[in-house]
Design a protein around this motif. Structure first.
Motif, mmCIF file in Angstrom:
data_model
loop_
_atom_site.group_PDB
_atom_site.id
_atom_site.type_symbol
_atom_site.label_atom_id
_atom_site.label_comp_id
_atom_site.label_asym_id
_atom_site.label_seq_id
_atom_site.Cartn_x
_atom_site.Cartn_y
_atom_site.Cartn_z
ATOM 1 N N ILE A 21 37.164 37.776 48.903
ATOM 2 C CA ILE A 21 37.780 36.547 49.052
ATOM 3 C C ILE A 21 37.799 35.883 47.800
ATOM 4 N N VAL A 22 38.878 35.423 47.161
ATOM 5 C CA VAL A 22 39.175 35.016 45.790
ATOM 6 C C VAL A 22 39.646 33.497 46.118
ATOM 7 N N LEU A 23 38.940 32.562 45.612
ATOM 8 C CA LEU A 23 39.015 30.968 45.825
ATOM 9 C C LEU A 23 39.807 30.589 44.507
ATOM 10 N N ASP A 24 40.825 29.942 44.582
ATOM 11 C CA ASP A 24 41.431 29.329 43.176
ATOM 12 C C ASP A 24 41.743 27.869 43.893
ATOM 13 N N ALA A 25 40.981 26.919 42.992
ATOM 14 C CA ALA A 25 41.091 25.484 43.051
ATOM 15 C C ALA A 25 42.563 24.919 42.467
ATOM 16 N N GLY A 26 42.722 23.663 42.961
ATOM 17 C CA GLY A 26 44.010 22.898 42.280
ATOM 18 C C GLY A 26 43.966 22.448 41.276
ATOM 19 N N GLY A 27 44.793 21.759 40.498
ATOM 20 C CA GLY A 27 45.064 21.304 39.190
ATOM 21 C C GLY A 27 44.026 20.557 38.703
ATOM 22 N N ALA A 31 35.809 26.135 39.487
ATOM 23 C CA ALA A 31 35.079 27.170 40.293
ATOM 24 C C ALA A 31 34.112 26.236 40.972
ATOM 25 N N SER A 32 33.672 25.265 40.551
ATOM 26 C CA SER A 32 32.687 24.350 41.373
ATOM 27 C C SER A 32 33.164 23.542 42.496
ATOM 28 N N TYR A 33 34.425 23.505 42.261
ATOM 29 C CA TYR A 33 35.054 22.930 43.511
ATOM 30 C C TYR A 33 34.659 23.388 45.154
ATOM 31 N N TRP A 34 34.585 24.929 44.738
ATOM 32 C CA TRP A 34 34.158 25.494 46.051
ATOM 33 C C TRP A 34 32.519 25.765 46.260
ATOM 34 N N LYS A 35 31.921 25.023 45.505
ATOM 35 C CA LYS A 35 30.604 25.517 45.920
ATOM 36 C C LYS A 35 29.937 24.999 47.071
ATOM 37 N N LYS A 36 30.388 24.298 48.004
ATOM 38 C CA LYS A 36 29.876 24.317 49.278
ATOM 39 C C LYS A 36 30.326 25.171 50.366
ATOM 40 N N ILE A 37 31.596 25.833 50.020
ATOM 41 C CA ILE A 37 32.390 26.553 50.780
ATOM 42 C C ILE A 37 31.713 28.030 50.507
ATOM 43 N N VAL A 38 31.432 28.467 49.298
ATOM 44 C CA VAL A 38 31.138 30.005 48.980
ATOM 45 C C VAL A 38 30.052 30.176 49.641
ATOM 46 N N THR A 51 35.097 33.270 42.541
ATOM 47 C CA THR A 51 35.608 32.191 42.026
ATOM 48 C C THR A 51 35.914 32.284 40.570
ATOM 49 N N TYR A 52 36.781 31.473 39.997
ATOM 50 C CA TYR A 52 36.873 31.438 38.582
ATOM 51 C C TYR A 52 37.200 30.167 37.866
ATOM 52 N N ASP A 53 37.059 29.906 36.683
ATOM 53 C CA ASP A 53 37.688 28.786 35.976
ATOM 54 C C ASP A 53 38.961 29.189 35.375
#
Length: 247
Positions: A21-27, A31-38, A51-53
């Protein structure tokens, strides 16, 4: 850290099994945006979570010049290749990352087993009229940004705004491969305060979902555009549902 075209990108991996599962955040987000979901996804699915920056965000290198979704898709391709995640990938893309997802899936439809597009920027939205309207609305903001001290954040915003009109008129012509399942999650408020723009955003999400039998639309009630923060349960449920259908 991985390298692509001379710049470095930070990828973060939670071990598990497929699908990855690859999580890609908005503009403007990393990667820290997903820290509660991961950790929740890892526990519920047992999947590998990546996740990635993106370039210019977090621990990844800045890249001069205009931002292009095609280049960001190349960065994602390089990272997943070096991590050995080139099949059974489930892509979760928020907002601007929807453009990256579209270019990526067109290049590598056989890598993806599915996608969850979270209030994503989809081609259907960028009609000529809407694109012209957005360009005009952004002009004052861009002029103001150019007068401010050039921080990393302002440089990234200006890079994303470069040739916005031609870029999105070209993007409007693209389509998602019919063989890759997708769930589109749309927020109840959308990214736009004006009724006409919000309606077009919702219609674009519905049009995308209606274009193939392996797609469907989910409405994140009581949510702003920031669905992963406002309604993480909706994102988690959509991902978990797709994982269960893929296995």
């Amino acid at each position: 850290m991985i390298t692509n075209n001379g710049h470095k990108l930070a990828f973060y991996v939670t071990p598990g099994h497929g699908p990855a599962i690859v999580l890609d955040a908005g503009g403007g987000l990393d990667a820290s945006y997903w820290k509660k979901i991961v950790p929740v996804l890892a526990k519920k699915t047992g999947s590998e979570i990546i996740t990635y920056d993106r370039a210019g965000e977090g621990r990844s290198s800045d890249v001069p010049g205009p931002w292009r979704a095609q280049n960001a898709a190349s960065d994602l391709e390089a990272g997943l290749t070096q991590l050995g995640a080139t099949k059974d990938v489930l892509l979760v893309s928020h907002s601007l990352a929807g453009e990256i997802a579209t270019y990526f899936v067109r290049q590598h439809p056989h890598w993806l087993t599915g996608a969850v597009l979270v209030d994503a920027s989809l081609p259907e939205f960028y009609t000529d009229g809407e694109t012209a309207k957005l360009v005009a609305a952004n002009e004052q903001q861009i002029a103001a940004l150019k007068k401010k001290p050039q921080t990393r954040a302002t440089r990234q915003l200006l890079a994303e705004a470069d040739h916005y009109g031609p870029v999105h008129r070209a993007y409007h012509k693209l389509s998602w491969p019919q063989n890759v399942p997708a769930t589109a999650i749309v927020s109840s408020k959308t990214p736009f305060p004006t009724a006409d723009d919000a309606l077009l955003w919702r219609q674009a999400q519905q049009e995308f979902a209606n274009a193939a039998p392996n797609r469907h639309l989910v409405v994140a009630q009581h949510s702003s555009h920031d669905i992963p923060s406002d309604r993480p349960d909706v994102v988690i449920d959509a991902v978990q549902d797709m994982v269960s259908r893929l296995r």
